[in-house]
Design a protein around this motif. Structure first.
Motif, PDB file in Angstrom:
ATOM      1  N   GLU A 108       7.860  23.770 -10.180  1.00  0.00           N
ATOM      2  CA  GLU A 108       7.678  22.036 -10.369  1.00  0.00           C
ATOM      3  C   GLU A 108       7.924  22.028  -8.810  1.00  0.00           C
ATOM      4  N   ILE A 109       6.942  21.427  -8.112  1.00  0.00           N
ATOM      5  CA  ILE A 109       7.121  20.914  -6.864  1.00  0.00           C
ATOM      6  C   ILE A 109       8.200  19.715  -6.707  1.00  0.00           C
ATOM      7  N   PHE A 110       7.905  18.577  -7.491  1.00  0.00           N
ATOM      8  CA  PHE A 110       9.028  17.410  -7.577  1.00  0.00           C
ATOM      9  C   PHE A 110       8.914  16.775  -6.302  1.00  0.00           C
ATOM     10  N   GLY A 111       7.813  16.411  -5.468  1.00  0.00           N
ATOM     11  CA  GLY A 111       7.715  15.909  -4.106  1.00  0.00           C
ATOM     12  C   GLY A 111       6.300  15.655  -3.658  1.00  0.00           C
ATOM     13  N   PRO A 112       6.243  15.276  -2.289  1.00  0.00           N
ATOM     14  CA  PRO A 112       4.798  14.687  -1.958  1.00  0.00           C
ATOM     15  C   PRO A 112       3.819  15.726  -1.673  1.00  0.00           C
ATOM     16  N   ILE A 113       3.858  17.059  -2.040  1.00  0.00           N
ATOM     17  CA  ILE A 113       2.929  18.154  -1.853  1.00  0.00           C
ATOM     18  C   ILE A 113       2.039  18.358  -2.877  1.00  0.00           C
ATOM     19  N   LEU A 114       0.753  18.073  -2.583  1.00  0.00           N
ATOM     20  CA  LEU A 114      -0.348  18.436  -3.779  1.00  0.00           C
ATOM     21  C   LEU A 114      -1.271  19.504  -3.267  1.00  0.00           C
ATOM     22  N   PRO A 115      -0.980  20.486  -4.033  1.00  0.00           N
ATOM     23  CA  PRO A 115      -2.048  21.799  -3.708  1.00  0.00           C
ATOM     24  C   PRO A 115      -3.230  21.666  -4.298  1.00  0.00           C
ATOM     25  N   ILE A 116      -4.261  22.013  -3.687  1.00  0.00           N
ATOM     26  CA  ILE A 116      -5.775  21.890  -4.444  1.00  0.00           C
ATOM     27  C   ILE A 116      -6.449  23.335  -4.549  1.00  0.00           C
TER      28      ILE A 116
END
Ligand code: NAD
Length: 454
Positions: free
Chosen positions: A330-338
């Motif tokens: 889980e990332i749980f932060g402002p990083i969005l992988p596409i």
């Protein structure tokens, strides 16, 4: 433990069983929260610069609406629920009695540190329990205001707040509670579950997961991007049901990325660090962990950080490394992988790399595709053509499945969750059909023929 001993004694006085007592308690709590709303916003701002609007909507007003609902419906919810009886027991009247478990322990995390203490607390009190609350140590200002509110309203033998970190939490978990409600990570959820098992204590575990957000070629791209940006960067991505990563169809990928970038700027302006609408990461440890996720990745937007106050800009990663840190958990932060896909098999292969998530989102106008995702994959809950909003409807249960959680709550469900369902049949005495008693005289073939015997 003194506080638990005192709460048990108080529970035995039967006061919490009275509906009028519960209602009075909830009303007092409502008044106290209403009068301290500014201080609540200040506390969350001091903890991680949570925007005031987000605190009002997702914390204090969210809790107040749960309170209003419980106060309004308490009599109805608490009333014994009549059930149809069976012919075998005729004549009888059959009911479910909603009985409080007794002493409840609530352990909360830091990301919605106010709401995630009070939403379960309201249900626990509405159901007639006594409660010990352990707020998160990572948000000390919020923990302090929670302490102030609760001690201002309740005596400790009814509701108590015990502040502290892991050691305090572990100490609490050694006790013999009647119910444990835990919100936090799956890792700690396992520890809680194990501790509860020693005493056969029932639990609700509200945990996390890696939530996919699927965008197909039929989606309304610009609106989808807007709703994804909102759900992902709310609370700086520190939301258990935030989209974790995007799976986008190759045909619409470029268009989606262009729209996402534009909407990030629309929301937070070109100088995001100065935006009053963007929170910080909760502490240095969490911030450093997120920074490490960026190493070696193809950052196509954002990536700026500031160690001074744990700032990380909304960041997009194109085609992340599947073995890298960002796609591990889980990332749980402002990083969005596409990630790009072309076939439904590719979606299935990717999603099945991870445990059952807490949420899944689908952006598509193709009904068959929407339904296929809903039916093919197991996840806590989700939304079609939006993000996060499933949490806002009190008529919908909120919870995970498997490693993303056990049990669900919100609205009436929270009351039900904190109530043991005691089944009672009240039998009449004026007649006593002889058939069940030996010597058995009723022919077997007749038993098989009687409809609705049980
Ligand atoms: P966490 O699991 O680290 O901590 C949660 C609580 O457990 C805190 O009060 C903490 O003091 C306590 N704790 C920590 N380690 C412990 C241990 N070893 N033994 C006993 N108690 C311990 O979680 P967090 O970092 O505060 O919150 C983030 C996590 O919570 C994310 O995984 C997120 O997805 C999840 N979460 C889930 C929901 C939900 O409703 N399902 C809501 C918010 C957050």
């Amino acid at each position: 433990m003194e506080v638990l001993k005192n709460q048990r004694e108080f529970f035995r006085t039967q006061q919490t069983k009275q509906i009028a007592f519960r209602k009075r308690s909830l009303k007092r709590l409502q008044k106290e929260i209403e009068s301290k709303e500014d201080a609540i916003c200040d506390a969350l701002y001091a903890d991680f610069k949570k925007p005031r609007f987000e605190t009002l909507v997702a914390e204090s007003q969210f809790v107040l609406s749960e309170l209003k609902l419980a106060i309004k419906n308490l009599e109805l919810w608490a009333r014994p629920e009549r059930k149809s009886s069976s012919l075998a027991n005729w004549p009888s009247s059959d009911h479910i009695y909603k009985e409080p478990y007794g002493s409840v322990l609530i352990i909360a995390p830091w990301n919605y540190p106010f709401q995630l203490v009070f939403t379960p607390l309201i249900g626990a009190l509405a159901a007639g329990n006594t409660v010990v609350v352990k707020p998160s140590e990572a948000t000390p200002n919020t923990s302090k205001i929670i302490q102030e509110i609760i001690t201002g309203v309740f005596p400790k033998e009814y509701v108590a707040v015990i502040e502290g970190g892991v050691a305090v939490s572990q100490q609490l978990l050694t006790q013999d509670w009647d119910y444990i409600f835990f919100t936090g990570s799956t890792r700690v959820g396992k520890i809680v579950y194990e501790s509860a098992a020693k005493h056969m204590t029932p639990v609700t575990l509200e945990l996390g997961g890696k939530n996919p957000c699927i965008v197909d070629q039929t989606a309304v791209i610009d609106l989808s991007a807007k709703r994804i940006v909102w759900g992902k960067f709310l609370n700086a991505g520190q939301t258990c049901i935030a989209p974790d990563y995007i799976l986008v169809h190759r045909k619409v990928k470029d268009k989606l990325i262009t729209s996402i970038k534009r909407h990030i700027i629309n929301c937070f302006g070109p100088a995001i660090e100065t935006s009053p609408n963007y929170a910080r990461l909760v502490n240095e440890k969490h911030y450093q962990g997120l920074k490490e996720m960026l190493v070696g990745e193809n950052i196509i937007f954002g990536g700026e950080t500031n160690d001074r106050d744990n700032f990380m800009a909304p960041t997009l990663i194109d085609t992340p490394k599947m073995e890298g840190k960002v796609m591990k958990g889980e990332i749980f932060g402002p990083i969005l992988p596409i990630i790009t896909y072309e076939t439904i098999e590719e979606i299935a292969n990717l999603i099945s790399r991870y445990d059952k998530p807490l949420a899944t989102y689908v952006f598509s106008t193709d009904r068959k595709f929407q339904d296929k995702i809903i039916s093919d994959f197991s996840f806590g809950g989700g939304a079609i053509n939006d993000t996060i909003i499933q949490i806002t409807n009190k008529n919908l249960p909120f919870g995970g499945v498997g490693p993303s959680g056990i049990g669900a709550y919100h609205g009436k469900e929270t009351f039900e969750l904190f109530s043991h369902h005691k089944a009672i049949i009240k039998k009449a005495n004026w007649i006593d059909p002889p058939f069940r008693y030996p010597p058995y005289t009723l022919p077997i073939r007749l038993i098989k023929k009687i409809k609705h015997l049980f």
